[in-house]
Write a protein that holds these residues in place. Structure first.
Motif, PDB file in Angstrom:
ATOM      1  N   LEU A  55      -8.953   3.188   4.041  1.00  0.00           N
ATOM      2  CA  LEU A  55      -8.715   4.264   3.077  1.00  0.00           C
ATOM      3  C   LEU A  55      -7.701   5.275   3.613  1.00  0.00           C
ATOM      4  N   SER A  56      -7.804   5.587   4.911  1.00  0.00           N
ATOM      5  CA  SER A  56      -6.916   6.597   5.489  1.00  0.00           C
ATOM      6  C   SER A  56      -5.462   6.149   5.487  1.00  0.00           C
ATOM      7  N   MET A  57      -5.231   4.834   5.486  1.00  0.00           N
ATOM      8  CA  MET A  57      -3.858   4.330   5.412  1.00  0.00           C
ATOM      9  C   MET A  57      -3.407   4.101   3.973  1.00  0.00           C
ATOM     10  N   LEU A  58      -4.271   3.469   3.175  1.00  0.00           N
ATOM     11  CA  LEU A  58      -3.844   3.037   1.840  1.00  0.00           C
ATOM     12  C   LEU A  58      -3.709   4.188   0.848  1.00  0.00           C
ATOM     13  N   VAL A  59      -4.679   5.101   0.830  1.00  0.00           N
ATOM     14  CA  VAL A  59      -4.636   6.184  -0.156  1.00  0.00           C
ATOM     15  C   VAL A  59      -3.364   7.030  -0.007  1.00  0.00           C
ATOM     16  N   PRO A  60      -3.002   7.496   1.197  1.00  0.00           N
ATOM     17  CA  PRO A  60      -1.743   8.252   1.327  1.00  0.00           C
ATOM     18  C   PRO A  60      -0.521   7.425   0.942  1.00  0.00           C
ATOM     19  N   ALA A  61      -0.532   6.116   1.253  1.00  0.00           N
ATOM     20  CA  ALA A  61       0.596   5.264   0.883  1.00  0.00           C
ATOM     21  C   ALA A  61       0.752   5.186  -0.631  1.00  0.00           C
ATOM     22  N   PHE A  62      -0.369   5.113  -1.357  1.00  0.00           N
ATOM     23  CA  PHE A  62      -0.313   5.107  -2.823  1.00  0.00           C
ATOM     24  C   PHE A  62       0.129   6.478  -3.349  1.00  0.00           C
ATOM     25  N   LEU A  63      -0.301   7.560  -2.701  1.00  0.00           N
ATOM     26  CA  LEU A  63       0.146   8.895  -3.120  1.00  0.00           C
ATOM     27  C   LEU A  63       1.662   9.006  -3.019  1.00  0.00           C
ATOM     28  N   VAL A  64       2.225   8.446  -1.946  1.00  0.00           N
ATOM     29  CA  VAL A  64       3.683   8.471  -1.769  1.00  0.00           C
ATOM     30  C   VAL A  64       4.349   7.574  -2.802  1.00  0.00           C
ATOM     31  N   LEU A  65       3.797   6.381  -3.007  1.00  0.00           N
ATOM     32  CA  LEU A  65       4.388   5.412  -3.941  1.00  0.00           C
ATOM     33  C   LEU A  65       4.499   5.976  -5.346  1.00  0.00           C
TER      34      LEU A  65
END
Length: 438
Positions: free
Chosen positions: A83-93
């Motif tokens: 979650l700590s990696m994927l959620v921020p990556a989706f926020l950026v995307l």
């Protein structure tokens, strides 16, 4: 009476909320302090400096880490890390994280080199906290599964690629090799440079072709480490709980026989100064001989431990610094990696089921190689498998994510060798083959 009952109820609710911790902090105080940072994020007033970057990654990291640890099922498979990696990556995307905050995190992670602080503190702390025998035995024995895994992870997925229509050569050079190259900065970029010079293709185009394989292999390696770690939980005989080599009759491979020492601010300061000195030494030597600073730091720390050059107080400082950083900053670091390095857009552009099958095959072959060969090398299968999975890690960032997910941070020195040395050999070999055979 009624007012007294209401007061007791409010007190009870407050006490219950205080029992919930987000990171090391009680929930009500975390929420109160986080409001300030969230307001700054969405008014784009976060300072673009180290403290501003820490504000973003700690807020998201502690929150997502907590959520990942309490979701049933997901918490058994590294939910905090994922979650700590994927959620921020989706926020950026999807443009949900303002540019101002991204700039602050970039400054912290890249310009202020917080990633290096984390990785090198784990390397020095893990090595200096080991028994010297397990250190030597571990490095010697890991080379066999590393080389066998490298060969098998090249050939088997390439054959699979041929069978499902991708072609043997294209699969081998453009999917398998970047998966084993050791990350983006130290792997894909020099690999793309070599490929582009040989093939006459634009460098940027080649990077875009190779990078998704590194990102995806890293993600599946994290998932694989979580699965293998859960197997160790179910079958304790398969795991050394962070120890790689099994204990022999005449050897004690425990981390230390000494009683744990009390946490000391001065001791942590000693560990920080040692880390700085070793890191700067690694960079100095890198400029002279060309080896990556990380490899030099590993070998330097190993020599210091093997010849017992440092007093126990300095070794203890490295261990305490390691513990302080890993306990407080693992989930926040994952947030930083997700924001800066996990480019989901490029992954989605190139994604096909055939591509996924090949990348998963690379990861599975590596994991199984370590697991099976451990029987013949007196290593614990779970630790050997997790260590082998680091060959498809995305550099130091991948090492951190894989080991944090499986709670095997003590393997960091071995993981760095598997990624750095394995990646360098892969790049050199495949560029040479491309030159020879076109």
């Amino acid at each position: 009476m009624r007012n007294s009952a209401v007061s007791e109820m409010k007190l009870s609710i407050w006490d219950r909320l205080n029992e919930i911790k987000v990171g090391p902090l009680q929930l009500p105080w975390f929420a109160l302090l986080s409001v300030v940072i969230v307001i700054a994020v969405y008014t784009e007033t976060v300072p673009v400096d180290m403290l501003g970057g820490f504000g973003v990654i700690i807020t998201l990291g502690w929150l997502l880490g907590k959520i990942g640890n309490v979701i049933p099922g997901l918490n058994k498979f590294g939910g905090s890390t994922i979650l700590s990696m994927l959620v921020p990556a989706f926020l950026v995307l999807y443009g949900l994280l303002p540019d101002n905050s991204i700039e602050a995190v970039t400054m912290l992670m890249s310009e202020a080199n917080f990633l290096d602080l984390y990785v090198f503190s784990l390397v020095t702390g893990s090595i200096l906290g080991m028994n010297r025998q397990v250190l030597v035995q571990g490095f010697a024995r890991m080379m066999i599964p590393m080389f066998v895994g490298m060969v098998l992870a090249m050939l088997i997925p390439a054959v699979i690629g041929q069978l499902i229509g991708l072609g043997f050569e294209d699969t081998l050079f453009n999917i398998v090799t970047p998966s084993l190259a050791g990350g983006i900065g130290g792997g894909v970029l020099p690999l793309a440079l070599g490929y582009s010079q040989i093939q006459g293709v634009e460098y940027g185009e080649m990077v875009a072709t190779l990078a998704p394989a590194s990102i995806l292999s890293n993600f599946f390696s994290i998932a694989g480490a979580a699965i293998v770690s859960s197997l160790g939980d179910k079958q304790p005989a398969l795991t050394g709980n962070g120890v790689l080599v099994k204990q022999g009759k005449d050897m004690d491979f425990s981390a230390t026989k000494d009683k744990p020492q009390a946490i000391s601010y001065q001791t942590i300061g000693i560990g920080l100064f040692l880390l700085v000195a070793v890191y700067i030494f690694g960079n100095l030597v890198q400029g002279m001989i060309g080896l990556p600073a990380a490899v030099i730091v590993i070998f330097t720390s190993t020599l210091l431990k093997y010849f017992q050059i440092l007093p126990a107080s300095i070794e203890e400082g490295a261990k305490q610094l390691n513990s302080f950083i890993s306990v407080n900053f693992t989930a926040p670091l994952m947030v930083g990696l997700g924001i800066i390095y996990l480019d989901l857009g490029s992954v989605f552009e190139i994604l096909t089921w055939q591509y996924l099958v090949v990348v998963i095959a690379v990861v599975v072959v590596l994991g199984l190689t370590g697991f099976i060969l451990s029987k013949y090398l007196n290593m614990y299968p779970v630790e050997a498998s997790i260590l082998s999975l680091n060959q498809s890690a995305m550099g130091g960032t991948g090492n951190v994510a894989i080991l944090a997910t499986s709670k095997r941070e003590t393997l960091m020195p071995f993981a760095q060798v598997a990624t750095r040395i394995g990646g360098a050999i892969t790049i050199s070999l495949m560029i040479t083959l491309m030159k020879l055979f076109g």
